[in-house]
Write an enzyme that holds these catalytic residues in place. Sequence first.
Site, PDB file in Angstrom:
ATOM      1  N   GLY A 107      75.698  44.097  44.921  1.00  0.00           N
ATOM      2  CA  GLY A 107      74.703  43.169  44.407  1.00  0.00           C
ATOM      3  C   GLY A 107      73.572  42.984  45.383  1.00  0.00           C
ATOM      4  CB  ILE A 132      79.027  38.983  36.705  1.00  0.00           C
ATOM      5  CG1 ILE A 132      79.185  37.863  37.732  1.00  0.00           C
ATOM      6  CG2 ILE A 132      80.174  39.978  36.790  1.00  0.00           C
ATOM      7  CD1 ILE A 132      80.370  36.952  37.463  1.00  0.00           C
ATOM      8  CG  ASP A 133      75.700  36.254  39.886  1.00  0.00           C
ATOM      9  OD1 ASP A 133      76.496  35.663  39.138  1.00  0.00           O
ATOM     10  OD2 ASP A 133      75.858  36.352  41.113  1.00  0.00           O
TER      11      ASP A 133
END
Length: 353
Positions: A107, A132-133
């Site tokens: 990420g 997932i953000d």
Amino acid sequence: MKKRIGILTSGGDCPGLNCVIRAAVSHATRTYNWEIVGIPYATQGLLERKTVPLSIHGWDLRGIDPLLNMGGTILGSINKGDTLAHADEILAGYEAIGLDALIAVGGDGSLNIIHQLAVLGNWNLVAIPKTIDHDVAFTERSIGFDTAVNTIVDAINRLIFTAASHDRVMILEVMGRSTGHLALHSGIAGGADVILIPELPYNIQGMCNHLTELRDCWQKKFAIIVVAEGISVCSEDANNPSTCTTTKCGQGQYIAEKIANCSHHLIDTRVSVLGHIQRGGIPSALDRLTATMFGKVAIDLIAQEKYDQMLAWQNGKVVTLPIQDVINNNPSLVDPQGDLVQTARSLGIYIGE
């Protein structure tokens, strides 16, 4: 020339990571006859000079390949510790392992750290976004996001029936850190009545008025509220920044306490915090396809000796961008004037002021 390629997964886990590994190993082996090894637990593996041999036949079970539908990561991952404090040891580990190039799946935070190490050690680095953000800049898809949205929508589907049966306001707190992509996407897809995200200020009384209108004007005695974990916790005067702070947890409970007595009707509330449930599960078809494309293109970039690049999905295809440009624009936030926010408002969802 035959190359020795390393691959690691860094930061929080998510569905689809094993699909990247599977595609990269398969393409590197079948197309280029390269050796590809896994680095366990990201930079910790480099620090300890450990590798995991990877083979296109190494995970078969009677011809069945489990990596497509296996969540998490077979290489393990870490998202804590002061990595840069051990930079010299990690750089020495990279040299000792003898890699010609490294594929890092991470990420915005972990890619930033690994890129700093790559610059210091002059590594041949290719980066793949997973989160997932959905907060990595310049990419329309990040591995894990679609599956996480589906998981939240499934939770909303279940909560709706309980909410309707007991005339309750169900509050669902979801992840996202400082961004509201998860809450916004899942809230719209799940039919939420209120969506609170960090990018938009909200007003407790305005939210209460909305819930009252649902009951009095539309005879809807229950509601679903999706709350992003990164929202500010404010007093009733949300327009005064001095009354707002951001915390790491408990926003759902805070909202429940604030709206419990804000109407002439008693509001019965319940709070659910999905937490790490959002990170688990079988990857969706979209995450599998995205991860497979990213894994394949990463190997092709190494073959072309195009390094210091991050893969991104734009306009229906995989493109490449300088990693530093991506880092300079992270995190990617929800556009308060964007189409999704306007769509939510057009559907009658309260989404802030």
